[in-house]
Design a protein around this motif. Sequence first.
Motif, PDB file in Angstrom:
ATOM      1  N   ARG A 157      35.347  39.974  34.940  1.00 39.28           N
ATOM      2  CA  ARG A 157      35.310  38.593  35.726  1.00 39.28           C
ATOM      3  C   ARG A 157      33.764  38.019  34.813  1.00 39.28           C
ATOM      4  N   ARG A 158      34.675  38.383  33.151  1.00 43.72           N
ATOM      5  CA  ARG A 158      33.527  37.941  31.650  1.00 43.72           C
ATOM      6  C   ARG A 158      33.740  38.356  30.671  1.00 43.72           C
ATOM      7  N   ASP A 159      34.755  36.807  29.720  1.00 40.19           N
ATOM      8  CA  ASP A 159      35.193  36.568  28.792  1.00 40.19           C
ATOM      9  C   ASP A 159      34.829  36.928  27.200  1.00 40.19           C
ATOM     10  N   VAL A 160      33.427  37.748  27.055  1.00 38.64           N
ATOM     11  CA  VAL A 160      32.540  37.740  26.232  1.00 38.64           C
ATOM     12  C   VAL A 160      33.004  39.070  25.290  1.00 38.64           C
ATOM     13  N   CYS A 161      33.590  39.014  24.503  1.00 43.79           N
ATOM     14  CA  CYS A 161      34.639  39.748  23.379  1.00 43.79           C
ATOM     15  C   CYS A 161      33.481  39.587  21.892  1.00 43.79           C
ATOM     16  N   ASN A 162      32.891  40.189  21.145  1.00 47.69           N
ATOM     17  CA  ASN A 162      32.544  40.437  20.097  1.00 47.69           C
ATOM     18  C   ASN A 162      33.138  41.766  19.435  1.00 47.69           C
ATOM     19  N   VAL A 163      34.023  41.594  18.144  1.00 46.10           N
ATOM     20  CA  VAL A 163      34.188  42.572  17.111  1.00 46.10           C
ATOM     21  C   VAL A 163      33.796  42.773  16.321  1.00 46.10           C
ATOM     22  N   SER A 164      33.433  43.849  15.398  1.00 45.27           N
ATOM     23  CA  SER A 164      32.898  43.646  14.233  1.00 45.27           C
ATOM     24  C   SER A 164      33.508  45.111  13.593  1.00 45.27           C
ATOM     25  N   GLY A 185      31.380  42.951  28.521  1.00 47.06           N
ATOM     26  CA  GLY A 185      30.831  42.930  29.209  1.00 47.06           C
ATOM     27  C   GLY A 185      31.395  43.961  30.414  1.00 47.06           C
ATOM     28  N   GLU A 186      30.392  44.214  31.324  1.00 45.70           N
ATOM     29  CA  GLU A 186      30.697  45.467  32.415  1.00 45.70           C
ATOM     30  C   GLU A 186      31.451  44.790  33.767  1.00 45.70           C
ATOM     31  N   ARG A 187      31.659  45.748  34.529  1.00 42.76           N
ATOM     32  CA  ARG A 187      31.206  44.653  36.248  1.00 42.76           C
ATOM     33  C   ARG A 187      29.920  44.365  36.279  1.00 42.76           C
ATOM     34  N   ARG A 188      29.740  43.391  36.898  1.00 43.45           N
ATOM     35  CA  ARG A 188      28.771  43.448  38.126  1.00 43.45           C
ATOM     36  C   ARG A 188      28.104  44.659  38.682  1.00 43.45           C
ATOM     37  N   ARG A 189      26.387  44.433  38.842  1.00 46.14           N
ATOM     38  CA  ARG A 189      26.139  45.854  39.640  1.00 46.14           C
ATOM     39  C   ARG A 189      24.670  45.811  40.071  1.00 46.14           C
TER      40      ARG A 189
END
Length: 219
Positions: free
Chosen positions: A109-116, A131-135
Amino acid sequence: GTSVVVVVVAGVVELVGTDEGVEELYALRPALVDAQRAPDETAEDIAARLWRSERNLLTAVFAKISVRKFEKTVHCYRLKPEARLNWPTPELCAAMERTMQPSFDKLVRRDVCNVSSFSDADGFSMLIRHGERRRRFGVLGDNDESETRVLQPEGFDVVFYNAADRELRISGRSTQIQRLYRQTLGEHLCGDMEALQPHRQFTLEPLWRGASSLDHPLP
């Protein structure tokens, strides 16, 4: 929001604010680290103070330590014999981010993605931030009373490529994440979503063969 940023900063400071992290900082900027030292200063104090003015430096050290941390928890793949692999340029990394964002949005449920990517003498490594699953976390509020907040932590996975044996090692816990990484890397680095084939580094064959496994002539 602000809570997510606090979790990310805390994660960076926690990992870099160790003896290993400060040693890496010192190797890169010795004068800067010396200027932060004080009799009662801890490694975490140094990392927290430097975050305010040297975020890029701390992020680089964080990435390097993260690669080491996850190196032993990876899945192995071999390139098909006919596959040709392109080096992960910034343009290819950006393209992989766009490809994976919808899947991360569905999975966590979060489209954050960064590749280096980082090149070395043996091949290259890549750091995938997502992102990880909400906790739910128990925290102390402004009134010093216990509160429960739902936050979404930041997660990292790594990719290692060894050019000598054409092998890739990729971290990632779930089957869905592994499939996403394998197909995305294959598509963008090789032009073939199935270019990366599962490969076991070690087998139990010597145990099944028993003592005969030792029957090899000496050179």
